[in-house]
Scaffold this motif. Structure first.
Motif, PDB file in Angstrom:
ATOM      1  N   ASN A 217      -8.124   5.894 -13.111  1.00 19.41           N
ATOM      2  CA  ASN A 217      -7.763   7.202 -13.667  1.00 19.41           C
ATOM      3  C   ASN A 217      -6.616   7.857 -12.903  1.00 19.41           C
ATOM      4  N   LEU A 218      -5.916   7.087 -12.082  1.00 14.78           N
ATOM      5  CA  LEU A 218      -4.741   7.613 -11.377  1.00 14.78           C
ATOM      6  C   LEU A 218      -3.618   7.867 -12.374  1.00 14.78           C
ATOM      7  N   VAL A 219      -3.006   9.043 -12.314  1.00 17.33           N
ATOM      8  CA  VAL A 219      -1.872   9.345 -13.186  1.00 17.33           C
ATOM      9  C   VAL A 219      -0.611   9.696 -12.396  1.00 17.33           C
ATOM     10  N   ALA A 220      -0.706   9.751 -11.074  1.00 13.09           N
ATOM     11  CA  ALA A 220       0.484   9.962 -10.243  1.00 13.09           C
ATOM     12  C   ALA A 220       0.203   9.403  -8.856  1.00 13.09           C
ATOM     13  N   TRP A 221       1.218   8.724  -8.303  1.00 13.54           N
ATOM     14  CA  TRP A 221       1.050   8.116  -6.992  1.00 13.54           C
ATOM     15  C   TRP A 221       2.401   7.879  -6.335  1.00 13.54           C
ATOM     16  N   ILE A 222       2.352   7.514  -5.033  1.00 12.47           N
ATOM     17  CA  ILE A 222       3.540   7.166  -4.267  1.00 12.47           C
ATOM     18  C   ILE A 222       3.448   5.704  -3.862  1.00 12.47           C
ATOM     19  N   LYS A 223       4.555   4.999  -4.009  1.00 11.30           N
ATOM     20  CA  LYS A 223       4.630   3.595  -3.598  1.00 11.30           C
ATOM     21  C   LYS A 223       5.782   3.437  -2.605  1.00 11.30           C
ATOM     22  N   GLN A 229      10.697   5.737  -0.911  1.00 11.21           N
ATOM     23  CA  GLN A 229       9.450   6.008  -1.617  1.00 11.21           C
ATOM     24  C   GLN A 229       9.742   6.184  -3.103  1.00 11.21           C
ATOM     25  N   VAL A 230       8.904   5.525  -3.898  1.00 15.24           N
ATOM     26  CA  VAL A 230       8.963   5.653  -5.353  1.00 15.24           C
ATOM     27  C   VAL A 230       7.743   6.440  -5.797  1.00 15.24           C
TER      28      VAL A 230
END
Length: 260
Positions: A217-223, A229-230
């Motif tokens: 249910n993740l809808v926003a994250w950092i990679k 960082q994206v």
């Protein structure tokens, strides 16, 4: 001197007027003076390969390139080597990017793209990280509550929970490799979504014979990508979401953060 926000779109339909208004509003939320430079594929790929991403202060991907849909089938293609090298160079230099909504489905023939995004939306059953996966799911016009699950500058001045009406995806999310930012209070099970492969075949809004397992249910994250960082945000299906002031602020925060 104005800073440049490079926006890439194309490969997926969207309402151009409301999206342009969204871009202007987001640029207005950024500190300083910003100029929006917007390219649509195939020109977008050519411009990036020629150096547009290198010179841009911030980059927003709202594209889904590498697909041709026709007569119930889908053909896929990879980007040029020059395009790949240009993005690799940007991330190695420490300059990041923001990716919205259907960008998670882009470049099906280039696995590196999904590694940079932090997930993969599949229009057909296929291999993801060496494992066979069913095609992904979609559901339009979902009213849900979004909840912040991290403290980060991207979430500055964002309420802990807020309401969204948007399309959601039941797709592959590499949770172990990303930093979660926002989750959706929604049940990510097959009966709440429709099969993307069925839609390609002309069977819209159909989840029969599609035993997709429950998903993230993740809808926003950092990679983290090289020295950069994206940030991926699933928000962005259409005008209702474009006009959401909280979504606009999140995207502005993300662009400002990745431009540093």
């Amino acid at each position: 001197m104005a800073q440049t926000l490079l926006v890439l779109s194309g490969g997926h339909p969207y309402e151009e007027g409301p999206f342009a208004e969204f871009l202007d509003a987001v640029a207005g939320l950024l500190p300083g003076d910003w100029q929006v430079v917007h390219y649509v594929h195939p020109e977008a790929e050519e411009r990036v390969a020629a150096g547009a991403a290198k010179s841009a202060d911030a980059v927003l991907f709202y594209d889904m390139p590498g697909y041709t849909f026709a007569d119930g089938t889908v053909k896929t293609a990879a980007p040029s080597d020059a395009f790949k090298a240009a993005l690799e160079s940007r991330f190695l230099s420490g300059h990041g990017a923001v990716m919205m909504h259907h960008a998670i489905a882009g470049w099906a023939e280039w696995p590196q793209w999904s590694e940079w995004v932090g997930g993969r939306f599949l229009y057909q059953p296929g291999m993801v990280r060496g494992e066979a996966k069913l095609d992904s799911g979609y559901r339009h016009d979902v009213d849900y509550t979004a909840e912040l699950v991290s403290d980060h500058p991207v979430l500055d001045d964002i309420p802990r929970t807020f309401e969204v009406n948007d399309e959601l995806y039941l797709c592959e999310v590499f949770e172990d490799d990303v930093r979660p930012l926002i989750r959706a209070r929604h049940d990510y099970v097959a009966e709440n979504f429709y099969s993307a492969a069925h839609a390609v075949a002309g069977r819209m809004f159909d989840n029969s014979d599609w035993p997709h397992p429950p998903g993230s249910n993740l809808v926003a994250w950092i990679k983290q990508v090289h020295a950069a960082q994206v940030i991926y945000c699933q928000f962005g299906d259409g005008p209702h979401t474009y006009a959401n002031p909280v979504v606009r602020q999140i995207i502005a925060n993300a662009l400002e953060w990745t431009s540093r």
